[in-house]
Write a protein that holds these residues in place. Structure first.
Motif, PDB file in Angstrom:
ATOM      1  N   GLY A   1       5.714   1.198   4.972  1.00 56.91           N
ATOM      2  CA  GLY A   1       5.641   2.104   3.820  1.00 56.91           C
ATOM      3  C   GLY A   1       6.724   1.726   2.814  1.00 56.91           C
ATOM      4  N   THR A   2       6.900   2.548   1.811  1.00 55.63           N
ATOM      5  CA  THR A   2       7.968   2.249   0.856  1.00 55.63           C
ATOM      6  C   THR A   2       9.291   2.824   1.353  1.00 55.63           C
ATOM      7  N   ALA A   3      10.342   1.992   1.260  1.00 60.43           N
ATOM      8  CA  ALA A   3      11.646   2.433   1.759  1.00 60.43           C
ATOM      9  C   ALA A   3      12.328   3.383   0.790  1.00 60.43           C
ATOM     10  N   THR A   4      12.182   3.136  -0.520  1.00 59.21           N
ATOM     11  CA  THR A   4      12.995   3.898  -1.485  1.00 59.21           C
ATOM     12  C   THR A   4      12.232   4.398  -2.707  1.00 59.21           C
TER      13      THR A   4
ATOM     14  N   MET B   1       0.814  -1.208   0.000  1.00 56.36           N
ATOM     15  CA  MET B   1       0.000   0.000   0.000  1.00 56.36           C
ATOM     16  C   MET B   1       0.859   1.276   0.000  1.00 56.36           C
ATOM     17  N   HIS B   2       2.144   1.149   0.287  1.00 57.58           N
ATOM     18  CA  HIS B   2       3.039   2.307   0.429  1.00 57.58           C
ATOM     19  C   HIS B   2       2.559   3.232   1.545  1.00 57.58           C
ATOM     20  N   VAL B   3       1.915   2.627   2.524  1.00 63.44           N
ATOM     21  CA  VAL B   3       1.418   3.366   3.689  1.00 63.44           C
ATOM     22  C   VAL B   3       1.742   2.539   4.935  1.00 63.44           C
TER      23      VAL B   3
ATOM     24  N   GLY C   1       5.342   7.723  -2.673  1.00 60.76           N
ATOM     25  CA  GLY C   1       5.153   7.547  -1.241  1.00 60.76           C
ATOM     26  C   GLY C   1       3.725   7.756  -0.747  1.00 60.76           C
ATOM     27  N   ARG C   2       2.793   8.041  -1.662  1.00 62.52           N
ATOM     28  CA  ARG C   2       1.397   8.262  -1.252  1.00 62.52           C
ATOM     29  C   ARG C   2       1.273   9.263  -0.098  1.00 62.52           C
ATOM     30  N   GLY C   3       2.086  10.305  -0.151  1.00 58.74           N
ATOM     31  CA  GLY C   3       1.984  11.351   0.858  1.00 58.74           C
ATOM     32  C   GLY C   3       2.783  11.101   2.116  1.00 58.74           C
ATOM     33  N   GLU C   4       3.359   9.923   2.241  1.00 62.69           N
ATOM     34  CA  GLU C   4       4.172   9.616   3.431  1.00 62.69           C
ATOM     35  C   GLU C   4       5.647   9.753   3.093  1.00 62.69           C
ATOM     36  N   ALA C   5       6.433  10.056   4.114  1.00 58.29           N
ATOM     37  CA  ALA C   5       7.886  10.010   3.949  1.00 58.29           C
ATOM     38  C   ALA C   5       8.302   8.559   3.719  1.00 58.29           C
ATOM     39  N   ASN C   6       9.406   8.358   3.000  1.00 59.64           N
ATOM     40  CA  ASN C   6       9.951   6.998   2.892  1.00 59.64           C
ATOM     41  C   ASN C   6      10.287   6.504   4.290  1.00 59.64           C
ATOM     42  N   SER C   7      10.123   5.208   4.499  1.00 56.82           N
ATOM     43  CA  SER C   7      10.279   4.694   5.859  1.00 56.82           C
ATOM     44  C   SER C   7      10.564   3.203   5.857  1.00 56.82           C
TER      45      SER C   7
END
Ligand SMILES: [Fe+2]
Ligand SMILES: [Fe+2]
Length: 293
Positions: free
Chosen positions: A213-216, A188-190, A220-226
């Motif tokens: 979430g997505t690392a790289t 979900m990249h969340v 990112g769907r509005g989120e920071a990479n994580s």
């Protein structure tokens, strides 16, 4: 205490290249007992993307449990897509599409949800679930039972219900029968955590689900990479997010949640004041300092 680094949705081929070195550094610095990658290692399942993903994995600690995602099945090469959907996966990443890690404290089993017939959605079948069930049921309750999929067993609010792994109810019944504790996923990249009891009404069982979430990826769907850093110390689990901070060029500590397992209630989230009293690291506290955004 054991640490698991949970990465997901790397998407080599569409990455923010500046994140790779800081990510390699952060994961190695965490000194995890296990690295989990919950799928979508590539953007389009191209050989050069798999090569880049392979080189990245080689720089991370081992052992690793890495499962494919829908983007790791070729999309446009129709012959490969249907005849040999995970050929490149086997060539570059691993012969095994459902790897397992076992030690004295935990068993971590991969479950392949990527399919040729659907571009995006995933599913599991009865044979896969039976094999997983047999594996997990061998272990006593004191061993943490973790399942890794790409497609999730639960969703963030407002998401398309079809994103849930197909045959999820059937799989959850089997996993509940063996006391699965923790379901790790991506797609979900969340980032998200929650209890399976809210969606699956299975008497006497509640597992934790944790989505990374997505690392790289640049999507990112509005989120920071994580990524997630999960600390395990029976009967507690702490899920801490590590968030990309462009201003410092590092993956910094983000919010942490602590959960406790009881035979009666399954996994429950602890209030902050209770969590603060639980020690995971030597000399540390249960709640790692949160660096506000
Ligand atoms: Fe993805
Ligand atoms: Fe995906």
């Amino acid at each position: 205490m054991k640490k698991i680094v949970h990465l997901s949705d790397l998407h080599f081929g569409r990455i923010d290249a500046g994140l790779v070195e800081p990510l390699v550094e952060a994961v190695n610095a965490a000194e995890p007992a296990l690295v989990v990658v919950s799928g979508d290692l590539t953007q389009r399942a191209r050989s050069h993307q798999f090569e880049e993903a392979r080189a990245f994995l080689d720089r991370l600690p081992h052992p690793q449990v890495v499962v494919p995602g829908n983007h790791d099945v070729p999309l446009y090469d129709v012959v490969s897509r249907f005849a040999r959907p995970l050929d490149k996966w086997r060539r570059f990443i691993s012969e095994e599409v459902e790897p397992v890690h076992e030690d004295d404290e935990m068993v971590v089993a991969g479950l392949n949800t990527a399919r040729s017939l659907t571009r995006k959605f995933g599913r599991v079948n009865e044979q896969q679930v039976a094999a997983l069930r047999e594996r997990l049921c061998r272990y006593p309750d004191g061993v943490l039972k973790v399942v890794v999929t790409h497609h999730p067993f639960d969703l963030p609010a407002g998401a398309d219900e079809r994103e849930i792994v197909g045959r999820a109810e059937m799989a959850m019944e089997a996993l509940a029968a063996c006391g699965a504790d923790l379901l790790l996923a991506g797609h979900m990249h969340v980032s998200q955590t929650g209890h399976t009891a809210e969606r699956y009404k299975i008497h006497g069982h509640s597992a934790l689900f944790v989505q990374a979430g997505t690392a790289t990826s640049t999507r990112g769907r509005g989120e920071a990479n994580s990524f997630n850093l999960i600390r395990v110390r029976h009967p507690h689990i702490q899920v801490e997010r590590r968030l990309w901070r462009p201003e410092s060029g590092t993956f910094a500590r983000g919010p942490a949640e602590t959960f406790r397992h009881t035979p009666e209630e399954g996994w429950e989230r602890l209030p902050e004041e209770v969590a603060a009293g639980i020690t995971f690291d030597e000399g540390g506290t249960g709640l790692q300092p949160h660096i506000p955004s």
